[in-house]
Design a protein around this motif. Structure first.
Motif, PDB file in Angstrom:
ATOM      1  N   LYS A 283     -12.340  -2.141 -18.248  1.00 55.97           N
ATOM      2  CA  LYS A 283     -12.514  -1.036 -19.196  1.00 55.97           C
ATOM      3  C   LYS A 283     -13.602  -0.054 -18.736  1.00 55.97           C
ATOM      4  CE  LYS A 283      -9.511  -2.778 -22.142  1.00 55.97           C
ATOM      5  NZ  LYS A 283      -9.876  -3.275 -23.463  1.00 55.97           N
ATOM      6  N   LYS A 284     -14.042  -0.170 -17.479  1.00 61.49           N
ATOM      7  CA  LYS A 284     -15.063   0.733 -16.936  1.00 61.49           C
ATOM      8  C   LYS A 284     -14.376   1.887 -16.219  1.00 61.49           C
ATOM      9  CE  LYS A 284     -18.491  -2.952 -16.282  1.00 61.49           C
ATOM     10  NZ  LYS A 284     -19.301  -3.698 -15.285  1.00 61.49           N
ATOM     11  N   CYS A 285     -14.659   3.099 -16.665  1.00 63.03           N
ATOM     12  CA  CYS A 285     -13.943   4.256 -16.149  1.00 63.03           C
ATOM     13  C   CYS A 285     -14.177   4.474 -14.658  1.00 63.03           C
ATOM     14  CB  CYS A 285     -14.353   5.505 -16.929  1.00 63.03           C
ATOM     15  SG  CYS A 285     -13.218   6.886 -16.688  1.00 63.03           S
ATOM     16  N   ASP A 286     -15.433   4.326 -14.207  1.00 63.75           N
ATOM     17  CA  ASP A 286     -15.708   4.574 -12.790  1.00 63.75           C
ATOM     18  C   ASP A 286     -14.997   3.557 -11.909  1.00 63.75           C
ATOM     19  OD1 ASP A 286     -17.395   2.542 -13.792  1.00 63.75           O
ATOM     20  OD2 ASP A 286     -18.792   2.816 -12.124  1.00 63.75           O
ATOM     21  N   VAL A 287     -14.902   2.312 -12.367  1.00 59.10           N
ATOM     22  CA  VAL A 287     -14.197   1.269 -11.607  1.00 59.10           C
ATOM     23  C   VAL A 287     -12.708   1.588 -11.525  1.00 59.10           C
ATOM     24  CG1 VAL A 287     -13.527  -1.172 -11.618  1.00 59.10           C
ATOM     25  CG2 VAL A 287     -15.871  -0.519 -12.170  1.00 59.10           C
ATOM     26  N   GLN A 288     -12.131   1.988 -12.646  1.00 53.17           N
ATOM     27  CA  GLN A 288     -10.709   2.321 -12.658  1.00 53.17           C
ATOM     28  C   GLN A 288     -10.411   3.514 -11.752  1.00 53.17           C
ATOM     29  OE1 GLN A 288      -9.510   2.921 -16.723  1.00 53.17           O
ATOM     30  NE2 GLN A 288      -9.699   0.754 -17.271  1.00 53.17           N
ATOM     31  N   VAL A 289     -11.228   4.549 -11.867  1.00 52.11           N
ATOM     32  CA  VAL A 289     -10.985   5.772 -11.092  1.00 52.11           C
ATOM     33  C   VAL A 289     -11.084   5.498  -9.595  1.00 52.11           C
ATOM     34  CG1 VAL A 289     -11.931   8.044 -10.528  1.00 52.11           C
ATOM     35  CG2 VAL A 289     -11.647   7.366 -12.922  1.00 52.11           C
ATOM     36  N   LYS A 290     -12.122   4.818  -9.160  1.00 57.59           N
ATOM     37  CA  LYS A 290     -12.276   4.520  -7.736  1.00 57.59           C
ATOM     38  C   LYS A 290     -11.131   3.647  -7.223  1.00 57.59           C
ATOM     39  CE  LYS A 290     -17.346   4.881  -7.748  1.00 57.59           C
ATOM     40  NZ  LYS A 290     -18.623   4.128  -7.663  1.00 57.59           N
ATOM     41  N   SER A 291     -10.741   2.673  -8.021  1.00 59.06           N
ATOM     42  CA  SER A 291      -9.645   1.783  -7.626  1.00 59.06           C
ATOM     43  C   SER A 291      -8.332   2.547  -7.526  1.00 59.06           C
ATOM     44  CB  SER A 291      -9.505   0.639  -8.638  1.00 59.06           C
ATOM     45  OG  SER A 291     -10.683  -0.130  -8.707  1.00 59.06           O
ATOM     46  N   PHE A 292      -8.046   3.378  -8.528  1.00 56.14           N
ATOM     47  CA  PHE A 292      -6.797   4.131  -8.537  1.00 56.14           C
ATOM     48  C   PHE A 292      -6.725   5.131  -7.382  1.00 56.14           C
ATOM     49  CE2 PHE A 292      -4.396   3.736 -12.725  1.00 56.14           C
ATOM     50  CZ  PHE A 292      -4.837   2.433 -12.934  1.00 56.14           C
ATOM     51  N   LYS A 293      -7.850   5.734  -7.055  1.00 57.14           N
ATOM     52  CA  LYS A 293      -7.860   6.699  -5.948  1.00 57.14           C
ATOM     53  C   LYS A 293      -7.513   6.029  -4.624  1.00 57.14           C
ATOM     54  CE  LYS A 293     -11.017  10.286  -7.667  1.00 57.14           C
ATOM     55  NZ  LYS A 293     -12.363  10.910  -7.524  1.00 57.14           N
ATOM     56  N   MET A 294      -8.043   4.836  -4.392  1.00 59.77           N
ATOM     57  CA  MET A 294      -7.759   4.134  -3.135  1.00 59.77           C
ATOM     58  C   MET A 294      -6.280   3.783  -3.014  1.00 59.77           C
ATOM     59  SD  MET A 294     -10.972   1.617  -2.284  1.00 59.77           S
ATOM     60  CE  MET A 294     -11.454   1.162  -3.933  1.00 59.77           C
ATOM     61  N   VAL A 295      -5.703   3.268  -4.104  1.00 50.45           N
ATOM     62  CA  VAL A 295      -4.284   2.918  -4.074  1.00 50.45           C
ATOM     63  C   VAL A 295      -3.431   4.169  -3.904  1.00 50.45           C
ATOM     64  CG1 VAL A 295      -2.387   1.883  -5.372  1.00 50.45           C
ATOM     65  CG2 VAL A 295      -4.654   0.845  -5.470  1.00 50.45           C
ATOM     66  N   LEU A 296      -3.813   5.259  -4.561  1.00 50.38           N
ATOM     67  CA  LEU A 296      -3.063   6.506  -4.473  1.00 50.38           C
ATOM     68  C   LEU A 296      -3.024   7.027  -3.041  1.00 50.38           C
ATOM     69  CD1 LEU A 296      -1.582   8.840  -5.879  1.00 50.38           C
ATOM     70  CD2 LEU A 296      -3.816   9.895  -6.320  1.00 50.38           C
ATOM     71  N   GLU A 297      -4.167   7.051  -2.372  1.00 49.70           N
ATOM     72  CA  GLU A 297      -4.216   7.536  -0.989  1.00 49.70           C
ATOM     73  C   GLU A 297      -3.385   6.658  -0.064  1.00 49.70           C
ATOM     74  OE1 GLU A 297      -5.441  10.447   0.034  1.00 49.70           O
ATOM     75  OE2 GLU A 297      -5.686  10.698  -2.142  1.00 49.70           O
ATOM     76  N   TRP A 298      -3.424   5.349  -0.287  1.00 50.02           N
ATOM     77  CA  TRP A 298      -2.635   4.419   0.525  1.00 50.02           C
ATOM     78  C   TRP A 298      -1.141   4.664   0.340  1.00 50.02           C
ATOM     79  CZ3 TRP A 298      -0.252  -0.533  -1.157  1.00 50.02           C
ATOM     80  CH2 TRP A 298       0.216  -1.292  -0.086  1.00 50.02           C
ATOM     81  N   ALA A 299      -0.720   4.836  -0.916  1.00 50.33           N
ATOM     82  CA  ALA A 299       0.700   5.055  -1.196  1.00 50.33           C
ATOM     83  C   ALA A 299       1.180   6.385  -0.626  1.00 50.33           C
ATOM     84  CB  ALA A 299       0.947   5.004  -2.705  1.00 50.33           C
ATOM     85  N   LYS A 300       0.342   7.411  -0.699  1.00 51.20           N
ATOM     86  CA  LYS A 300       0.707   8.726  -0.162  1.00 51.20           C
ATOM     87  C   LYS A 300       1.002   8.659   1.330  1.00 51.20           C
ATOM     88  CE  LYS A 300      -1.728  12.050  -3.160  1.00 51.20           C
ATOM     89  NZ  LYS A 300      -2.875  12.996  -3.190  1.00 51.20           N
ATOM     90  N   GLU A 301       0.180   7.903   2.061  1.00 57.89           N
ATOM     91  CA  GLU A 301       0.288   7.853   3.514  1.00 57.89           C
ATOM     92  C   GLU A 301       1.397   6.922   4.000  1.00 57.89           C
ATOM     93  OE1 GLU A 301      -3.531   6.687   4.896  1.00 57.89           O
ATOM     94  OE2 GLU A 301      -4.556   8.468   4.105  1.00 57.89           O
ATOM     95  N   MET A 302       1.917   6.080   3.123  1.00 57.05           N
ATOM     96  CA  MET A 302       2.879   5.067   3.552  1.00 57.05           C
ATOM     97  C   MET A 302       4.215   5.691   3.945  1.00 57.05           C
ATOM     98  SD  MET A 302       4.081   1.564   1.600  1.00 57.05           S
ATOM     99  CE  MET A 302       2.428   1.326   0.972  1.00 57.05           C
ATOM    100  N   ASP A 303       4.781   5.204   5.030  1.00 56.31           N
ATOM    101  CA  ASP A 303       6.106   5.621   5.473  1.00 56.31           C
ATOM    102  C   ASP A 303       7.110   5.407   4.344  1.00 56.31           C
ATOM    103  OD1 ASP A 303       8.267   6.044   7.666  1.00 56.31           O
ATOM    104  OD2 ASP A 303       8.777   4.100   6.767  1.00 56.31           O
ATOM    105  N   ILE A 304       8.001   6.366   4.117  1.00 56.06           N
ATOM    106  CA  ILE A 304       8.905   6.312   2.975  1.00 56.06           C
ATOM    107  C   ILE A 304       9.836   5.107   3.023  1.00 56.06           C
ATOM    108  CG2 ILE A 304      10.650   7.801   4.055  1.00 56.06           C
ATOM    109  CD1 ILE A 304      11.107   9.019   1.228  1.00 56.06           C
ATOM    110  N   HIS A 305      10.265   4.727   4.220  1.00 56.49           N
ATOM    111  CA  HIS A 305      11.179   3.581   4.346  1.00 56.49           C
ATOM    112  C   HIS A 305      10.442   2.275   4.050  1.00 56.49           C
ATOM    113  CE1 HIS A 305      14.035   6.410   5.897  1.00 56.49           C
ATOM    114  NE2 HIS A 305      13.250   6.716   6.926  1.00 56.49           N
ATOM    115  N   LEU A 306       9.213   2.193   4.516  1.00 55.31           N
ATOM    116  CA  LEU A 306       8.415   1.011   4.220  1.00 55.31           C
ATOM    117  C   LEU A 306       8.120   0.949   2.721  1.00 55.31           C
ATOM    118  CD1 LEU A 306       6.819  -1.438   5.273  1.00 55.31           C
ATOM    119  CD2 LEU A 306       4.855   0.087   5.600  1.00 55.31           C
ATOM    120  N   PHE A 307       7.788   2.084   2.146  1.00 55.30           N
ATOM    121  CA  PHE A 307       7.504   2.141   0.713  1.00 55.30           C
ATOM    122  C   PHE A 307       8.677   1.594  -0.101  1.00 55.30           C
ATOM    123  CE2 PHE A 307       7.666   4.152  -3.444  1.00 55.30           C
ATOM    124  CZ  PHE A 307       6.370   4.011  -3.908  1.00 55.30           C
ATOM    125  N   ASN A 308       9.881   1.974   0.257  1.00 55.77           N
ATOM    126  CA  ASN A 308      11.051   1.531  -0.499  1.00 55.77           C
ATOM    127  C   ASN A 308      11.388   0.066  -0.269  1.00 55.77           C
ATOM    128  OD1 ASN A 308      12.582   3.690  -2.148  1.00 55.77           O
ATOM    129  ND2 ASN A 308      11.900   4.795  -0.320  1.00 55.77           N
TER     130      ASN A 308
END
Length: 759
Positions: A283-308
């Motif tokens: 329930k800590k906003c800074d923890v959630q935001v930092k965590s979500f940003k890392m996952v978001l950047e990882w997903a953005k960079e992932m090859d589309i075929h691997l992602f699927n």
């Protein structure tokens, strides 16, 4: 140290483990494998750990003690590798335990199989119990034999450095990264896997992982629960290192993609999602935001075929977060919308279809609308509707229990009998036999059945109406819809129970054992019974205790479903039916393995069959065939080795009485089905490999070793020997049968109706 020709170097990082260290050291110094060196690397401990190691170095000359400033387990293992002299290397964490023959077992297998890495089965344990590791068991990690990473991608579910033996030349130039504290071991183990010419898994437990129980003394592997941001940062650093290894060692593009996909699936499931879930729960906003940003950047960079191909990531990025949306702060909600836009931009039609037909279809469609509209309102609307529906359902349930039941109790009683069970969706088992006799002997009764199904409000109203207006309600097990309730005094509630005889303790008799319910729960569950039915007068006191009811209300009339075993035509037809369905049965004697379940739901799902199916197939396959009859909660995790496919038939979905009827030798442990099987006066073997633990968990009404009507064994070899010898004491089985069944006439259902149901 003067030790020469060292077979195994054991490397153990140590940090503030004074509570466990002596036990770990004892398991190392007492190994049956000789010529081992034990390298203890203290990582700047501030407790008594260094003193304990010093004490052991004075007692054992094969212990090497290294001290370093606090730098983490990776650096400690690296320092251990720098000085290791063994032909092979093994890592052991300082709070874990090795079975005393673990190193000898793995070393011998490495030499005999010419393997670079040897693995085996592992257990987790705490002060109360032991259990197999779910991810290892469910993915076939323990399956014995030769392996390589391309063909055996289940190895990716065992990426800890421990529970393995490595040839030192294989790993002598691999090191653990120093800037990673969590998942730092994964690149090391992956590279070792990829380098190995041959890996081999022994069919034996070779490692015991400790699960620490106090929050003030958690292990590094448990920190994922409390340090989401640091854990995710380490995971993504580790992923970058591992990504380089696939390209370096796997030339075949298809194989590389498949293995990388398997690894990503595993790391999302076992590492990334737990860390994200922990961030949500904080329930800590800074923890959630930092965590979500890392996952978001990882997903953005992932090859589309691997992602699927990484389907575990799909659920995390869509419905798993949507289900927990109310735990998100405003900033992390905005980032979650970005997650959805990235995910839906990458999804191919197949990925979308799988999510749209999943069990979370409704909430997924809400995320799909949110991504399309670039708004979180569809998710908010869905959650509001779901909450309203839940409140309405609970309200209706309360109406059915608190209003329909008492009001129906004021209506005239009908000549009606209600069968109620959550075990079967049809009349089956003892219910069916009693129903047949009711139709024949008491045709004036209206018969109602409330059986296994997902019940609506109308269903609950009908259930409580029927119960309150019936003369008789018949139950066959715990029935949660009656908990805390009492029917009108005019209604007889008869518990016929599903198990014959009295074997392992249950109900009030089991209160106080590890695997028991509370006394309050048992009171609520059994308080409505007015009568109960058992198989013999001897066990009346046991059932009276279990149900907390007077002995005079327990009737030894027999178990209706056992009437089948006295019906010669039914037995003959059953055998012919099975021969027609399973052609492999013809010309063979049937051995059936039917163990009871162990523990609660989580523990049951980690069940591992301790029978050596391959060994049994080799020794007994010419004359016998093995039938498996397993509890539904464990059956899905059991895999039959290819070498035993012709010897083993899994009949776990079949009716137990039908399976017992075709069985020539029964192998069981603590299951009450041995009472029914005794009616056939055929041989039984009791495979009680965990008897001591089971006694602590459940307990028995009788002294187990004197009580069971057959030999007790703890190994497959003993079973094979008994079957080959074929010298069973059937007189003991007959005495057992006569002791626990007062009536041996196949008339239990008829006797029930004539005795308890008035004309």
């Amino acid at each position: 140290m003067k030790l020469q020709d060292i077979k195994v170097s054991v490397i153990t990082p140590v940090y503030n483990v004074e509570d466990y260290l002596e036990e770990t050291l004892d398991s190392l110094v007492n190994q049956t494998c000789k010529n081992i060196e034990i390298i203890m690397v203290d990582d700047g401990s501030s407790d008594r750990s260094p003193e304990i190691i010093e004490k052991y170095t004075k007692l054992y000359d094969n212990i090497v003690f290294i001290k370093q400033e606090n730098s983490g387990p990776g650096a400690a293992r690296n320092n251990g590798l720098d000085v290791a002299r063994g032909e092979f290397v093994s890592f052991v964490d300082s709070d874990d335990l090795l079975p005393l023959d673990a190193l000898e077992t793995m070393y011998n297998a490495a030499i005999e199989q010419e393997a670079d890495i040897v693995t085996g089965a592992s257990l987790s344990f705490n002060s109360k119990e032991t259990w197999f590791i779910g991810s290892h068991l469910n993915n076939g990690v323990y399956r014995p034999g030769e392996k390589n990473l391309i063909a055996n991608q289940e190895l990716l579910y065992s990426l800890g450095p421990c529970n393995k033996l490595y040839r030192r030349t294989l790993i002598q130039d691999i090191r653990f990264p120093l800037d990673i504290k969590v998942t730092e071991d994964q690149p090391f183990v992956i590279e070792a896997y990829l380098r190995a010419r041959k890996m081999f898994t022994v069919d034996k437990i070779i490692y015991n992982y400790r699960s620490r129980e106090t929050e003030t003394n958690i292990s590094l592997s448990q920190t994922v629960r409390v340090k989401s941001v640091k854990v995710l940062s380490d995971i993504f650093k580790s992923l970058k290192l591992s990504d380089q290894l696939w390209d370096k060692y796997i030339e075949n593009k298809e194989a590389r993609f498949a293995v990388k996909t398997s690894y990503y699936q595993r790391i999302v499931l076992a590492d990334i999602w737990p860390a994200v879930r922990s961030a949500l729960n904080s329930k800590k906003c800074d923890v959630q935001v930092k965590s979500f940003k890392m996952v978001l950047e990882w997903a953005k960079e992932m090859d589309i075929h691997l992602f699927n191909s990484v389907t575990e990531l799909h659920r995390v990025m869509t419905y798993e977060i949507a289900d927990r949306f109310l735990s998100l702060c405003k900033e992390s909600q905005k980032l979650y919308l970005e997650w959805l836009k990235v995910a839906f931009a990458k999804f191919n039609p197949g990925s979308l279809h799988q999510l749209e037909i999943s069990r979370k279809k409704a909430v997924f469609l809400a995320t799909k609308k949110s991504a399309k509209k670039n708004s979180l309102m569809p998710i908010r609307t869905f959650l509001l509707k779901r909450k309203i529906k839940k409140v309405r359902t609970l309200g209706r349930m309360a109406v059915a229990r608190r209003i329909v039941l008492p009001l129906a109790g004021l209506l005239p009683q009908k000549k009606k009998i209600t069968f109620a069970s959550n075990k079967f969706p049809v009349l089956a088992d003892s219910f069916l036999e009693i129903y047949k006799q009711l139709v024949e002997l008491r045709p004036g009764y209206e018969i109602k059945g409330h059986l296994k199904k997902k019940k609506t409000f109308k269903d609950f109203c009908r259930l409580y109406y029927d119960m309150a207006t019936s003369e008789y309600v018949i139950l066959d097990d715990y029935y949660r819809h009656l908990y805390k309730l009492k029917l009108p005094k005019r209604t007889e509630v008869i518990q016929i129970w599903h198990a014959a005889g009295a074997f392992k303790k249950f109900g009030h008799s089991a209160v106080g054992y590890l695997e028991s319910n509370t006394r309050e729960f048992e009171n609520q569950a059994h308080q409505s019974y007015t009568k109960a039915v058992v198989t013999s007068q001897e066990i009346v006191p046991h059932y009276a205790e279990a149900f907390n009811m007077p002995e005079k209300d327990i009737y030894p009339l027999g178990l209706a479903r056992t009437d089948f075993f006295f019906n010669k035509d039914a037995l003959e037809y059953n055998r012919e039916k099975y021969y027609g369905t399973y052609s492999k049965l013809r010309g063979k004697k049937v051995i059936t393995y039917a163990p009871t379940f162990r523990g609660g739901p989580g523990k049951r799902s980690n069940f591992q069959m301790n029978l050596d199916l391959i060994g049994m197939a080799k020794e007994l396959g010419d004359e016998y065939i093995l039938v498996l009859k397993l509890h539904p909660s464990v059956n899905r995790n059991v895999k039959i080795p290819e070498e035993a496919q012709e010897f083993v038939i899994n009949m776990s979905a079949n009716d137990i009485s039908n399976v017992l009827a075709i069985t020539d030798i029964l192998i069981s442990d603590y299951s009450s089905l041995v009472f029914e099987y005794a009616l056939l006066e055929r041989p039984m073997i009791f495979f009680a490999y965990d008897l001591k633990q089971y006694l602590e968990d459940r307990g028995f009404y009788y002294e187990y070793t004197d009580f069971v009507p057959g030999p007790i064994v703890s190994t497959t070899e003993e079973i094979i020997e008994l079957v080959k010898k074929d010298d069973f004491d059937l007189e003991k089985v007959k005495e057992f049968k006569e002791r626990f069944f007062d009536h041996l006439d196949g008339q239990s259902a008829k006797r029930f109706v004539e005795t308890l149901i008035k004309p």
